[in-house]
Scaffold this active site. Structure first.
Site, short mmCIF file in Angstrom:
data_model
loop_
_atom_site.label_atom_id
_atom_site.label_comp_id
_atom_site.label_asym_id
_atom_site.label_seq_id
_atom_site.Cartn_x
_atom_site.Cartn_y
_atom_site.Cartn_z
N LYS A 1 56.79 -73.45 -55.53
CA LYS A 1 57.59 -73.53 -56.76
C LYS A 1 57.82 -72.17 -57.42
O LYS A 1 58.80 -71.99 -58.15
CB LYS A 1 56.91 -74.46 -57.77
CG LYS A 1 56.92 -75.92 -57.37
CD LYS A 1 58.23 -76.58 -57.79
CE LYS A 1 58.20 -78.08 -57.52
NZ LYS A 1 59.51 -78.70 -57.78
N SER B 1 54.46 -81.90 -65.36
CA SER B 1 53.00 -81.87 -65.49
C SER B 1 52.42 -81.27 -64.22
O SER B 1 51.23 -81.26 -64.02
CB SER B 1 52.46 -83.28 -65.70
OG SER B 1 52.86 -84.10 -64.64
N GLU C 1 58.99 -87.75 -46.81
CA GLU C 1 58.60 -88.18 -48.16
C GLU C 1 57.64 -89.36 -48.06
O GLU C 1 57.50 -89.98 -47.01
CB GLU C 1 59.84 -88.51 -49.00
CG GLU C 1 60.62 -89.71 -48.56
CD GLU C 1 61.82 -90.00 -49.47
OE1 GLU C 1 61.92 -89.42 -50.57
OE2 GLU C 1 62.65 -90.82 -49.06
N GLY D 1 57.91 -93.89 -52.04
CA GLY D 1 59.04 -93.30 -52.78
C GLY D 1 60.09 -92.84 -51.80
O GLY D 1 60.35 -91.65 -51.66
N ASP E 1 63.28 -93.00 -51.68
CA ASP E 1 64.66 -92.93 -52.18
C ASP E 1 65.51 -91.92 -51.40
O ASP E 1 66.68 -92.17 -51.12
CB ASP E 1 64.67 -92.55 -53.66
CG ASP E 1 64.01 -91.21 -53.91
OD1 ASP E 1 62.77 -91.14 -53.81
OD2 ASP E 1 64.72 -90.21 -54.16
N SER F 1 53.47 -77.17 -48.42
CA SER F 1 54.17 -76.69 -49.62
C SER F 1 53.28 -76.33 -50.79
O SER F 1 53.72 -75.58 -51.67
CB SER F 1 55.21 -77.73 -50.04
OG SER F 1 54.58 -78.96 -50.34
#
Lengths: 319, 319
Positions: B51, B76, B201, B205, B207, B301
């Site tokens: 990140k 968070s 993923e 989840g 999606d 990651s």
């Protein structure tokens, strides 16, 4: 004795198989200590510890006849796995004598690397077991640290670090029987002559520190410490004079400090390091040595830790 | 849209501050899979996750006037720490909106990097809280993934891996909102045109997988998964078309598989990786994709995991 030339020759021998482990740095550690710290990641070495260096160097130098006979080692720890893996790579039979109550994961790892495991019960005398085995099967005994080829092999860890990070002002190394410590000290003296080499051992097993300070070989009972790679009872006939000659100082750290340092390395540096492997880092993180303004090497000697055991210790690390 | 030129420019911008993380290899993984696997260690990135790349790239490109106003982020997790650290390094005020019940360790880490933390209660609407804050204090909102500068920054992870390890046959990347995935896919398409890029993923989840297969944006409820970095409810307006254009396939893994893969990385590779960070590795280790004979990149990651939580999960990893 063991010389720098032995370390350099060992390095050529092990290069095709040993990993040239990276060093890592941490801005947090540097800010905390005011030093520039280079962590040599021997936890990322093959089989998870520096021990592979010495084992492969020693087994490589056996004569053709000795190689045919095979090798014997006694260890419930990293030396066992190192000998088994080195033997596997060199096509040498390896027999590892381990206590019957050794953790299953270690027995399996040693067998996984191709070692033949011989168990002995607590009621048996280990020395009798392996002496009998060695005689019956004409096996060559490779001790865990008190052997010139083992020492020279372990010294390659410091050689690589100094080659990769440049000359150091200080080098901190975990100390059990001082195979790693004495080998690294020999390499550092040659490649970075002004580098102070400091060994770090658990406070509960301070035989090396006392031997160093009293200049005579101190023997103790098997120490009660979480640093299982440093549960040695004395330095060796070969390592002790090398420590006196090449090592500049010795320090001890307590088990609770060691646990904190170990989990700090996990949490902040994302490196799984075993208790023994965190000894040298602990001395720096707990400011047991003033390294302000210095360029410091720290050997993270291994990462073979049982995760279930570590999980059981996580609550104990708080100050 | 975002182009490879954007990724290359981002790389120049972040180079002075971001770490060029190493890749690691494992003989065990290669034997298990029949592939040559290169793990890109973004768990060793500054603040412990990829990140930082996107956050620093985005904040670097604010105008002088925007920099004076300051930045707002809601997170968070790793995005919070990345924005706080990037702001600190660039002298930009950062305000991070976090739930009042976020883990103390994350609040402290964000504050430690220099971010101002604004807490909101569960009874409050997060969007209202940060919209009000942004308006009152004229802060610039930096979203966690759906922003071209964030995406370009994250793509530098793939650029480095391909530069360091050479062209790849396949690249597996964890997927939450697909900032990392789409950025890496753009970089891979340019630098290694035959490389298949696969997003991974959590099954709970899925999606992005459904959006990819149905070619329309699927939204789900906040998924219940241990991969807290992938608890996104849908891809973004910018990332979705990039995923459709540049990503070759999507896979899902279950939480129990993920836990096993995560601890495998800890135990065997000595790398602390968080659940989300283990998604791509999990697909390889669980043989959810056939990589035999291929040269494969796997993005690890991030490594920001609460050790107490991990300790509580260790018993659940056995098959």
């Amino acid at each position: 004795m063991v010389t720098y030339e032995d370390v350099a020759a060992a390095h050529e021998r092990i290069k095709p198989q040993a990993r040239r482990t990276p060093f890592m740095t941490s801005r947090q550690v540097d800010e905390l200590t005011g030093a520039k710290v280079f962590f040599k990641c021997e936890n990322l070495q093959r089989m998870g510890a520096f021990k592979f260096r010495g084992a492969f160097n020693a087994l490589s130098q056996l004569s053709a006849e000795e190689k045919r006979r095979g090798v014997l080692a006694f260890s419930s720890g990293n030396h066992a796995q190192a000998i088994a893996l080195a033997g596997n790579l060199l096509g040498i039979t390896t027999v590892i004598v381990m206590p019957a109550n050794a953790p299953r994961v270690k027995l399996e790892a040693t067998r996984g690397y191709g070692g033949e495991v011989v168990l002995y019960e607590q009621s048996e005398n280990r020395e009798e077991v392996y002496t009998k085995l060695a005689n019956e099967r004409s096996l060559i005994l490779i001790p865990p640290f008190d052997h010139p080829h083992i020492i020279a092999g372990q010294g390659t860890a410091a050689k690589e670090l100094i080659e990769d990070a440049g000359p150091l002002d200080a080098l901190l190394v975990p100390c059990g029987g001082a195979g790693l410590l004495s080998g690294c000290a020999i390499a550092a003296r040659h490649l970075s002559p002004d580098c102070r080499v400091v060994g770090v051992e658990p406070a509960a097993g301070d035989d090396a520190t006392r031997s160093f300070k009293e200049k005579k070989l101190v023997k103790i009972e098997v120490p009660d410490t979480i640093a299982d790679g440093a549960r040695t009872t004395s330095l060796g006939k070969i390592t002790f004079p090398l420590v006196l000659r090449y090592v500049n100082d010795m320090l001890t750290v307590k088990d609770d400090e060691l646990l904190r340092a170990m989990f700090w390395l996990w949490e902040r540096m994302k490196l799984v390091v075993e208790p023994t492997g965190a000894l040298a880092a602990c001395a720096v993180l707990e400011r047991r040595i003033d390294v302000k303004g210095l360029k410091v090497g720290v050997n993270l000697s291994g990462g073979n830790v049982d995760l279930r055991w570590a999980a059981s210790q996580i609550g104990k690390r708080e100050r």
